[in-house]
Motif scaffolding. Structure first.
Motif, PDB file in Angstrom:
ATOM      1  N   UNK A   1       0.789  -1.234   0.000  1.00 42.05           N
ATOM      2  CA  UNK A   1       0.000   0.000   0.000  1.00 42.05           C
ATOM      3  C   UNK A   1       0.821   1.284   0.000  1.00 42.05           C
ATOM      4  N   UNK A   2       2.109   1.212   0.312  1.00 41.59           N
ATOM      5  CA  UNK A   2       2.929   2.428   0.352  1.00 41.59           C
ATOM      6  C   UNK A   2       3.622   2.714  -0.974  1.00 41.59           C
ATOM      7  N   UNK A   3       3.222   2.054  -2.044  1.00 42.84           N
ATOM      8  CA  UNK A   3       3.863   2.252  -3.340  1.00 42.84           C
ATOM      9  C   UNK A   3       3.473   3.600  -3.932  1.00 42.84           C
ATOM     10  N   UNK A   4       4.159   4.657  -3.512  1.00 44.76           N
ATOM     11  CA  UNK A   4       3.943   5.960  -4.107  1.00 44.76           C
ATOM     12  C   UNK A   4       2.926   6.837  -3.416  1.00 44.76           C
ATOM     13  N   UNK A   5       2.340   6.357  -2.315  1.00 44.89           N
ATOM     14  CA  UNK A   5       1.392   7.186  -1.577  1.00 44.89           C
ATOM     15  C   UNK A   5       1.728   7.156  -0.092  1.00 44.89           C
ATOM     16  N   UNK A   6       1.373   8.221   0.592  1.00 43.92           N
ATOM     17  CA  UNK A   6       1.613   8.271   2.031  1.00 43.92           C
ATOM     18  C   UNK A   6       0.392   7.736   2.776  1.00 43.92           C
ATOM     19  N   UNK A   7       0.421   7.772   4.098  1.00 45.86           N
ATOM     20  CA  UNK A   7      -0.653   7.218   4.918  1.00 45.86           C
ATOM     21  C   UNK A   7      -1.996   7.908   4.672  1.00 45.86           C
ATOM     22  N   UNK A   8      -1.968   9.167   4.256  1.00 45.80           N
ATOM     23  CA  UNK A   8      -3.203   9.909   3.984  1.00 45.80           C
ATOM     24  C   UNK A   8      -3.687   9.729   2.547  1.00 45.80           C
ATOM     25  N   UNK A   9      -2.944   8.982   1.731  1.00 45.94           N
ATOM     26  CA  UNK A   9      -3.325   8.757   0.341  1.00 45.94           C
ATOM     27  C   UNK A   9      -2.759   9.760  -0.639  1.00 45.94           C
ATOM     28  N   UNK A  10      -1.912  10.676  -0.163  1.00 49.66           N
ATOM     29  CA  UNK A  10      -1.290  11.647  -1.056  1.00 49.66           C
ATOM     30  C   UNK A  10      -0.073  11.069  -1.748  1.00 49.66           C
TER      31      UNK A  10
END
Length: 146
Positions: free
Chosen positions: A42-51
């Motif tokens: 899930x961290x492939x290119x996005x941060x915890x907030x989805x940005x």
């Protein structure tokens, strides 16, 4: 064919995935692979907030062997996803899609490259990114030749 490093994600077959021939359209399988890969990493290119982060992974190649037609079914298919190779800034993923009875429906592999969003150039993986990939390693899927 399952290996210890593989993640297993169940995917529902939606009515909209089925084409006029009465089976799951080939393009729908790309969504299955993409969704399973993102659920596993899930961290492939996005941060915890989805940005978006400063580095993103982009697909540069897909290879797919469709092994059986899949009609609409109320039973989900299972997508197994794993890492078959890690380079400096690229990573290869393997996939196997299975019916609810366990029959192999599809084998595939993808190559992705981590790119710096600001420059558009490849960017090497850091230690944390490599650790995520190393947790899900297995062999390269053997696809049929042309």
């Amino acid at each position: 064919m399952s290996g210890a490093g593989r993640a297993r994600i169940e995917m529902p077959v939606r009515w909209s995935d089925v084409d006029l021939f009465g089976h799951v359209n080939n393009a729908a399988f790309l969504r299955f692979l993409d969704d399973a890969r993102f659920a596993t990493f899930p961290r492939m290119g996005v941060d915890a907030a989805g940005g978006l982060t400063d580095a993103v992974l982009v697909v540069v190649k897909h290879e797919i062997d469709y092994l059986a037609a899949v009609p609409f079914t109320a039973e989900p298919v299972t997508v197994e996803v794993w890492v078959s190779r890690i380079g400096a800034s690229s990573v290869d993923f393997g996939y196997e899609v299975l019916s609810h009875e366990g029959a192999t429906l599809l084998l595939a592999r993808s190559r992705m490259v981590q790119v710096d969003r600001a420059t558009g150039r490849p960017r090497a993986f850091g230690d944390a990114e490599r650790a995520d990939f190393l947790h899900h390693q297995d062999a390269t899927p053997e696809l049929r030749g042309w």
